[in-house]
Design a protein around this motif. Structure first.
Motif, PDB file in Angstrom:
ATOM      1  N   MET A   1      -1.066  17.782   5.087  1.00 46.33           N
ATOM      2  CA  MET A   1      -0.074  18.741   5.531  1.00 46.33           C
ATOM      3  C   MET A   1       1.126  18.014   6.152  1.00 46.33           C
ATOM      4  O   MET A   1       2.263  18.364   5.894  1.00 46.33           O
ATOM      5  N   ARG A   2       0.856  17.007   6.957  1.00 45.53           N
ATOM      6  CA  ARG A   2       1.936  16.284   7.623  1.00 45.53           C
ATOM      7  C   ARG A   2       2.810  15.552   6.604  1.00 45.53           C
ATOM      8  O   ARG A   2       4.027  15.496   6.764  1.00 45.53           O
ATOM      9  N   SER A   3       2.187  15.014   5.552  1.00 48.77           N
ATOM     10  CA  SER A   3       2.967  14.292   4.535  1.00 48.77           C
ATOM     11  C   SER A   3       3.912  15.235   3.794  1.00 48.77           C
ATOM     12  O   SER A   3       5.020  14.843   3.446  1.00 48.77           O
ATOM     13  N   LYS A   4       3.485  16.477   3.569  1.00 46.66           N
ATOM     14  CA  LYS A   4       4.365  17.447   2.921  1.00 46.66           C
ATOM     15  C   LYS A   4       5.576  17.759   3.795  1.00 46.66           C
ATOM     16  O   LYS A   4       6.691  17.901   3.290  1.00 46.66           O
ATOM     17  N   ILE A   5       5.354  17.829   5.086  1.00 50.96           N
ATOM     18  CA  ILE A   5       6.464  18.092   6.009  1.00 50.96           C
ATOM     19  C   ILE A   5       7.443  16.933   5.998  1.00 50.96           C
ATOM     20  O   ILE A   5       8.661  17.136   5.917  1.00 50.96           O
ATOM     21  N   PHE A   6       6.925  15.707   6.054  1.00 53.58           N
ATOM     22  CA  PHE A   6       7.811  14.534   6.042  1.00 53.58           C
ATOM     23  C   PHE A   6       8.588  14.427   4.737  1.00 53.58           C
ATOM     24  O   PHE A   6       9.776  14.120   4.732  1.00 53.58           O
TER      25      PHE A   6
ATOM     26  N   GLY B   1      22.393   8.817   2.985  1.00 56.88           N
ATOM     27  CA  GLY B   1      21.431   9.830   2.586  1.00 56.88           C
ATOM     28  C   GLY B   1      20.131   9.256   2.074  1.00 56.88           C
ATOM     29  O   GLY B   1      19.060   9.543   2.606  1.00 56.88           O
ATOM     30  N   PHE B   2      20.224   8.440   1.051  1.00 60.11           N
ATOM     31  CA  PHE B   2      19.024   7.942   0.380  1.00 60.11           C
ATOM     32  C   PHE B   2      18.295   6.878   1.187  1.00 60.11           C
ATOM     33  O   PHE B   2      17.080   6.977   1.387  1.00 60.11           O
ATOM     34  N   ILE B   3      18.998   5.889   1.660  1.00 61.43           N
ATOM     35  CA  ILE B   3      18.366   4.781   2.401  1.00 61.43           C
ATOM     36  C   ILE B   3      17.669   5.279   3.671  1.00 61.43           C
ATOM     37  O   ILE B   3      16.495   4.950   3.894  1.00 61.43           O
ATOM     38  N   PRO B   4      18.326   6.092   4.528  1.00 60.68           N
ATOM     39  CA  PRO B   4      17.608   6.566   5.729  1.00 60.68           C
ATOM     40  C   PRO B   4      16.396   7.438   5.413  1.00 60.68           C
ATOM     41  O   PRO B   4      15.463   7.514   6.208  1.00 60.68           O
ATOM     42  N   ALA B   5      16.389   8.095   4.264  1.00 57.74           N
ATOM     43  CA  ALA B   5      15.246   8.934   3.909  1.00 57.74           C
ATOM     44  C   ALA B   5      14.085   8.111   3.364  1.00 57.74           C
ATOM     45  O   ALA B   5      12.927   8.522   3.483  1.00 57.74           O
ATOM     46  N   ILE B   6      14.343   6.955   2.788  1.00 60.80           N
ATOM     47  CA  ILE B   6      13.302   6.142   2.156  1.00 60.80           C
ATOM     48  C   ILE B   6      12.742   5.065   3.090  1.00 60.80           C
ATOM     49  O   ILE B   6      11.553   4.747   3.036  1.00 60.80           O
ATOM     50  N   VAL B   7      13.566   4.505   3.955  1.00 62.80           N
ATOM     51  CA  VAL B   7      13.157   3.377   4.798  1.00 62.80           C
ATOM     52  C   VAL B   7      11.936   3.679   5.677  1.00 62.80           C
ATOM     53  O   VAL B   7      11.047   2.827   5.783  1.00 62.80           O
ATOM     54  N   PRO B   8      11.822   4.853   6.301  1.00 64.27           N
ATOM     55  CA  PRO B   8      10.600   5.092   7.101  1.00 64.27           C
ATOM     56  C   PRO B   8       9.310   4.988   6.289  1.00 64.27           C
ATOM     57  O   PRO B   8       8.305   4.497   6.778  1.00 64.27           O
TER      58      PRO B   8
ATOM     59  N   TYR C   1       6.238   2.377   6.846  1.00 63.04           N
ATOM     60  CA  TYR C   1       4.886   2.903   6.965  1.00 63.04           C
ATOM     61  C   TYR C   1       3.947   2.183   5.986  1.00 63.04           C
ATOM     62  O   TYR C   1       2.825   1.810   6.349  1.00 63.04           O
ATOM     63  N   PHE C   2       4.398   1.986   4.751  1.00 63.77           N
ATOM     64  CA  PHE C   2       3.568   1.299   3.759  1.00 63.77           C
ATOM     65  C   PHE C   2       3.351  -0.160   4.121  1.00 63.77           C
ATOM     66  O   PHE C   2       2.315  -0.726   3.819  1.00 63.77           O
ATOM     67  N   ILE C   3       4.321  -0.782   4.772  1.00 63.88           N
ATOM     68  CA  ILE C   3       4.172  -2.176   5.185  1.00 63.88           C
ATOM     69  C   ILE C   3       3.155  -2.295   6.317  1.00 63.88           C
ATOM     70  O   ILE C   3       2.298  -3.174   6.314  1.00 63.88           O
ATOM     71  N   TRP C   4       3.234  -1.393   7.289  1.00 57.45           N
ATOM     72  CA  TRP C   4       2.385  -1.514   8.473  1.00 57.45           C
ATOM     73  C   TRP C   4       1.040  -0.817   8.335  1.00 57.45           C
ATOM     74  O   TRP C   4       0.141  -1.044   9.136  1.00 57.45           O
ATOM     75  N   LYS C   5       0.865   0.057   7.356  1.00 61.25           N
ATOM     76  CA  LYS C   5      -0.405   0.764   7.167  1.00 61.25           C
ATOM     77  C   LYS C   5      -0.898   0.631   5.724  1.00 61.25           C
ATOM     78  O   LYS C   5      -1.132   1.618   5.052  1.00 61.25           O
ATOM     79  N   PRO C   6      -1.070  -0.588   5.220  1.00 60.43           N
ATOM     80  CA  PRO C   6      -1.472  -0.731   3.809  1.00 60.43           C
ATOM     81  C   PRO C   6      -2.885  -0.244   3.519  1.00 60.43           C
ATOM     82  O   PRO C   6      -3.192   0.093   2.389  1.00 60.43           O
ATOM     83  N   GLU C   7      -3.761  -0.185   4.516  1.00 60.77           N
ATOM     84  CA  GLU C   7      -5.129   0.263   4.253  1.00 60.77           C
ATOM     85  C   GLU C   7      -5.161   1.734   3.849  1.00 60.77           C
ATOM     86  O   GLU C   7      -6.048   2.149   3.097  1.00 60.77           O
ATOM     87  N   ILE C   8      -4.222   2.522   4.290  1.00 55.70           N
ATOM     88  CA  ILE C   8      -4.167   3.928   3.897  1.00 55.70           C
ATOM     89  C   ILE C   8      -3.858   4.039   2.411  1.00 55.70           C
ATOM     90  O   ILE C   8      -4.434   4.855   1.697  1.00 55.70           O
ATOM     91  N   ILE C   9      -2.963   3.195   1.926  1.00 52.95           N
ATOM     92  CA  ILE C   9      -2.616   3.198   0.508  1.00 52.95           C
ATOM     93  C   ILE C   9      -3.810   2.757  -0.318  1.00 52.95           C
ATOM     94  O   ILE C   9      -4.104   3.343  -1.365  1.00 52.95           O
ATOM     95  N   LYS C  10      -4.518   1.741   0.152  1.00 49.28           N
ATOM     96  CA  LYS C  10      -5.701   1.262  -0.570  1.00 49.28           C
ATOM     97  C   LYS C  10      -6.760   2.360  -0.661  1.00 49.28           C
ATOM     98  O   LYS C  10      -7.370   2.566  -1.711  1.00 49.28           O
ATOM     99  N   LYS C  11      -6.981   3.070   0.426  1.00 47.08           N
ATOM    100  CA  LYS C  11      -7.956   4.166   0.415  1.00 47.08           C
ATOM    101  C   LYS C  11      -7.531   5.255  -0.570  1.00 47.08           C
ATOM    102  O   LYS C  11      -8.348   5.786  -1.314  1.00 47.08           O
ATOM    103  N   TYR C  12      -6.248   5.579  -0.562  1.00 51.05           N
ATOM    104  CA  TYR C  12      -5.740   6.611  -1.462  1.00 51.05           C
ATOM    105  C   TYR C  12      -5.930   6.206  -2.923  1.00 51.05           C
ATOM    106  O   TYR C  12      -6.384   6.994  -3.743  1.00 51.05           O
ATOM    107  N   LEU C  13      -5.588   4.966  -3.244  1.00 47.14           N
ATOM    108  CA  LEU C  13      -5.731   4.490  -4.617  1.00 47.14           C
ATOM    109  C   LEU C  13      -7.196   4.422  -5.030  1.00 47.14           C
ATOM    110  O   LEU C  13      -7.546   4.759  -6.166  1.00 47.14           O
ATOM    111  N   ASN C  14      -8.061   3.987  -4.138  1.00 42.54           N
ATOM    112  CA  ASN C  14      -9.492   3.935  -4.448  1.00 42.54           C
ATOM    113  C   ASN C  14     -10.059   5.330  -4.682  1.00 42.54           C
ATOM    114  O   ASN C  14     -10.879   5.527  -5.573  1.00 42.54           O
TER     115      ASN C  14
END
Length: 79
Positions: free
Chosen positions: A1-6, A43-50, A54-67
């Motif tokens: 739900m939070r990801s949809k809001i972001f 517009g584009f850069i400020p919307a993408i940089v966060p 997040y992907f740099i500092w929380k890579p384990e979340i991405i790994k879990k999602y892909l798995n």
């Protein structure tokens, strides 16, 4: 739900800045073209940089999602 809001806020930001850049181009006395460089930098850069940070500092979340996606795909193939 939070990801949809972001994602919604990010898309809203991109559209809002695009609209403001467009209006600024219409109101300006000189060049009336759409300023792509302003839209990208404000517009584009400020919307993408966060998300990038997040992907740099929380890579384990991405790994879990892909798995989880791989497991779901494998279970769908065996049905």
């Amino acid at each position: 739900m939070r990801s949809k809001i972001f994602l919604t806020v990010s898309l809203f930001w991109i559209v809002l800045v695009g609209y403001l850049v467009w209006v600024n181009g219409i109101v300006s006395k000189g060049d009336k073209s759409f300023r792509w460089d302003e839209w990208i930098w404000f517009g584009f850069i400020p919307a993408i940089v966060p998300y990038l940070f997040y992907f740099i500092w929380k890579p384990e979340i991405i790994k879990k999602y892909l798995n989880n996606n791989k497991k779901n795909e494998n279970s769908d193939l065996h049905k």
